[in-house]
Scaffold this motif. Sequence first.
Motif, mmCIF file in Angstrom:
data_model
loop_
_atom_site.group_PDB
_atom_site.id
_atom_site.type_symbol
_atom_site.label_atom_id
_atom_site.label_comp_id
_atom_site.label_asym_id
_atom_site.label_seq_id
_atom_site.Cartn_x
_atom_site.Cartn_y
_atom_site.Cartn_z
ATOM 1 N N HIS A 1 0.592 -1.149 0.090
ATOM 2 C CA HIS A 1 -0.017 0.154 -0.007
ATOM 3 C C HIS A 1 0.933 1.091 -0.003
ATOM 4 C CE1 HIS A 1 -3.352 -2.707 0.611
ATOM 5 N NE2 HIS A 1 -2.893 -2.895 1.835
ATOM 6 N N SER A 2 2.225 0.981 -0.326
ATOM 7 C CA SER A 2 2.968 2.334 -0.533
ATOM 8 C C SER A 2 3.256 2.781 -1.702
ATOM 9 C CB SER A 2 4.397 1.917 0.186
ATOM 10 O OG SER A 2 4.047 1.472 1.619
ATOM 11 N N LEU A 3 3.612 4.082 -1.822
ATOM 12 C CA LEU A 3 4.268 4.648 -3.126
ATOM 13 C C LEU A 3 5.498 5.143 -2.801
ATOM 14 C CD1 LEU A 3 3.612 6.415 -5.741
ATOM 15 C CD2 LEU A 3 2.901 8.411 -4.622
ATOM 16 N N VAL A 4 6.223 4.442 -3.707
ATOM 17 C CA VAL A 4 7.750 4.877 -3.590
ATOM 18 C C VAL A 4 8.564 5.652 -4.881
ATOM 19 C CG1 VAL A 4 9.935 3.675 -3.301
ATOM 20 C CG2 VAL A 4 7.851 2.444 -2.473
ATOM 21 N N LEU A 5 9.194 6.556 -4.488
ATOM 22 C CA LEU A 5 9.693 7.661 -5.485
ATOM 23 C C LEU A 5 11.342 7.616 -5.246
ATOM 24 C CD1 LEU A 5 7.311 10.610 -4.751
ATOM 25 C CD2 LEU A 5 7.036 8.906 -6.366
ATOM 26 N N PHE A 6 11.737 7.196 -6.495
ATOM 27 C CA PHE A 6 13.313 7.188 -6.511
ATOM 28 C C PHE A 6 13.882 7.969 -7.629
ATOM 29 C CE2 PHE A 6 12.775 2.681 -5.398
ATOM 30 C CZ PHE A 6 13.295 2.569 -4.113
ATOM 31 N N ASP A 7 14.678 9.091 -7.109
ATOM 32 C CA ASP A 7 15.293 9.923 -8.100
ATOM 33 C C ASP A 7 16.814 9.524 -8.428
ATOM 34 O OD1 ASP A 7 15.544 12.460 -9.761
ATOM 35 O OD2 ASP A 7 16.476 13.253 -8.049
ATOM 36 N N GLU A 8 17.090 9.479 -9.729
ATOM 37 C CA GLU A 8 18.408 9.110 -10.051
ATOM 38 C C GLU A 8 18.715 7.542 -9.585
ATOM 39 O OE1 GLU A 8 19.670 10.166 -12.621
ATOM 40 O OE2 GLU A 8 18.403 12.007 -12.863
ATOM 41 N N LEU A 9 17.962 6.632 -9.472
ATOM 42 C CA LEU A 9 18.225 5.244 -8.732
ATOM 43 C C LEU A 9 19.534 4.693 -9.433
ATOM 44 C CD1 LEU A 9 17.023 3.304 -7.082
ATOM 45 C CD2 LEU A 9 15.791 2.306 -8.997
ATOM 46 N N GLY A 10 20.509 4.139 -8.332
ATOM 47 C CA GLY A 10 21.606 3.908 -8.699
ATOM 48 C C GLY A 10 22.822 4.936 -9.103
ATOM 49 N N ALA A 11 22.331 6.090 -8.972
ATOM 50 C CA ALA A 11 23.514 6.813 -9.565
ATOM 51 C C ALA A 11 24.529 6.998 -8.366
ATOM 52 C CB ALA A 11 22.864 8.185 -9.681
ATOM 53 N N GLY A 12 25.830 7.537 -8.955
ATOM 54 C CA GLY A 12 26.778 7.878 -7.819
ATOM 55 C C GLY A 12 27.951 6.812 -8.007
ATOM 56 N N THR A 13 27.808 5.727 -8.700
ATOM 57 C CA THR A 13 28.701 4.745 -8.758
ATOM 58 C C THR A 13 28.903 4.257 -10.204
ATOM 59 O OG1 THR A 13 29.134 2.491 -7.627
ATOM 60 C CG2 THR A 13 26.919 2.912 -8.566
#
Length: 787
Positions: A408-420
């Motif tokens: 029942h959750s809403l998940v927001l990812f910005d630039e997922l996996g960035a920085g590596t």
Amino acid sequence: MNERILKTLEFEQVKNQIQQYLTTEQGTENLRQLTPSSDKERVASWLAETADGLKVQRLRGGIPVPKLNNIAPHMKRIEIGANLNGLELAEVSRVLSTTSEVVRFVEDLHDSELEFERLYFWHDQLVTLPELSGQLRRSVEADGSIRDEASAELRTIRSQIRRSEQNIREQLDGLIRGKNAKYLSDAIVTMRNDRYVIPVKQEYRGVFGGVVHDQSASGQTLFMEPKQIVELNNRLRQQQIAERNEIERILAELSASLVPYRKDILHNAYVLGQFDLMNAKARFGKELKAIVPAINDENQVFFKQARHPLIDQEMVVANDIMIGEDYQAIVITGPNTGGKTITLKTLGLLQLMGQTGFPLPVDEDSQMGIFSEVFADIGDEQSIEQSLSTFSSHMTNIVNILDKFDEHSLVLFDELGAGTDPQEGAALAIAILDAVGAKSAYVMATTHYPELKIYGYNRPNTINASMEFDVDTLSPTYRLLIGVPGRSNAFEISRRLGLANQIIDSAKQIIDEESQDLNEMISDLENQRKATETEYLEVRYYVEESEKLYRDLKNAYSYFFDEREKEMENARQKANKIVNEAEEQSEKIIKEIRQMQLSGGQGNIKEHELIDAKSQLTNLKQAEQLKKNKVLQKAKAKKQFKAGDEVIVETYGQRGTLIDKVSNKDWQVQIGILKMTISEDDMTQVAPLEEPKARQVSGVKRGNTAGVKMELDLRGKRYEEALAEVDQYIDAALLAGYAQVRIIHGKGTGALRQGITDYLKNNRQVKSFEFAPANQGGNGATVVTFK
């Protein structure tokens, strides 16, 4: 909701925008405590209150809630036995008077038969205290000062104070004028130590005698109380002390009168705060052109033309954002500064606002879901204090999200996996999205990795999206494109900026064929989308033209029928005119023949011959004028009147009964107690009224003498309600055969008594009326005698 998401999505800034429209401290407190809820019923009630606020704002300009201070500390003080000061009592009085005003306002809405979902719920919780409110209003001014009317003792004391002050000034004015002026530094009367003094030069201090209360900085002027007014000042001082004591007594009495009602007063203040919050949400919604969305039962989200509420509404780009129906995961790809993060925040923030009952800057028919939690990993959260890199900071947050989220959750990812490392980062991003998808949670993610474009195609319930980029202007349009993955525009931009084709061709050869094929596929998709959009606009144009043509035809059709009715009405009028003329001529001929018979000139003319002649004329008229006119035939059939029929007399709009026909087209009609001669053209035949069933009205049972009381008690009734009951009661008493009744109306302001007096004067069945004897109510009741 977790505090982190409220801070990340700047939810408090939205509340700050709403707070500027609040007028009460209680409303501000209610807003401060308001946070997103996952309880569907509670969210629905909040949204209903917002809808009611918008409706009242549109119809009446809002609920009349003025500026009110927080009275909770005041109620706490009187609960422990302390007394309130004048200003605090004035603030309580303001709450009580506002309560009465809001009650009257909402009752007016109810009388107008306006429907609301929650407004009447809060109205029913308000408790009006007219006696207490009146006492406070008579005793305390708005600035907290105590009025003379607070008590008879205070009025007397203040009258004495004014007389004393006047005597003192008259005495002092006599001292500072004339020959004594040369002894003074200035010919004025002033105050020192709450006593009246005059400024005397140092060298003349012995001229006036009395008491020195102060001196100037130079010592050349002494502020003296002359011996002549010492006793007057003493008396004034005693009166001022008596005034202060009486004011303290009044404050104590008023404070004590609040104690039994402190809970009601506090709850009134809370409800007024709720009304204030409804007003503020409505004004905020009007400013943003916002609406109240519907709650989707399947927890699907469809924000139509959604706009971020914290961006200038003249500049923000609206986008359709939808998730839950056809897909539960959206992967947005594309270059930086294209609007991906803003789109992410718009979805999350609007959902939080909806679950708090705020209006949303979206178009009509938008729908929202109800999520138990909203999680977000957005922005560069590198922590120097914790020695965490950008990647480590993001991953720490993601780990925390994965531990807490559910279906029942809403998940927001910005630039997922960035920085590596790009290859490792893309693999982690795919694995994280799979983990979220495994629990069927909704997720929106942005990324630069081309691997996730393929992920969007291959995974079920997942769709690609991108932010549109205009290569011609080399700038983003900030439009969200669902179903189209983003592609790199580096080659096109470089070519437009003047980079040599040879270098660009070399770069294309360096990238692998798979990436190049993917970019070409995306380019084809964009071209197809633009072609489809062009076709859509063309189809839309023809649809609008068709709708316009339909409206024109509908209007022409309506105009045709209106004109046809007008022509038919003209035809009816002309036909009726011809019929009337023919009837008049026939009547004239018959009268002439009858006159001849009576005069003996035509003694052989029989009565039946006259009737036959009249019938022939009438039949001739029908054959020539009405046989072919069905409308006139129907009209004639409706005009077949007979004695005893009930009709409506059009000129007066009254119902009457036919008594006797006095001429060819005129009837004697009984209208109430009047008998009038009315033309058939001015009457419409109606069905007789059914006999009304006996019913109980305000303690009077019609048709049953035993149910009619000898008196009617109207105390506590509203003016219009009371007069209606008087009218019904008089009728019932007359039917019961009473010779005399008593109407109890009370004394009050006298408005109800005067209204009943005016009514009885105009009632034909009333022989006389007078106030009741002193032992039966005096002028609080009226005895009515019938004819």
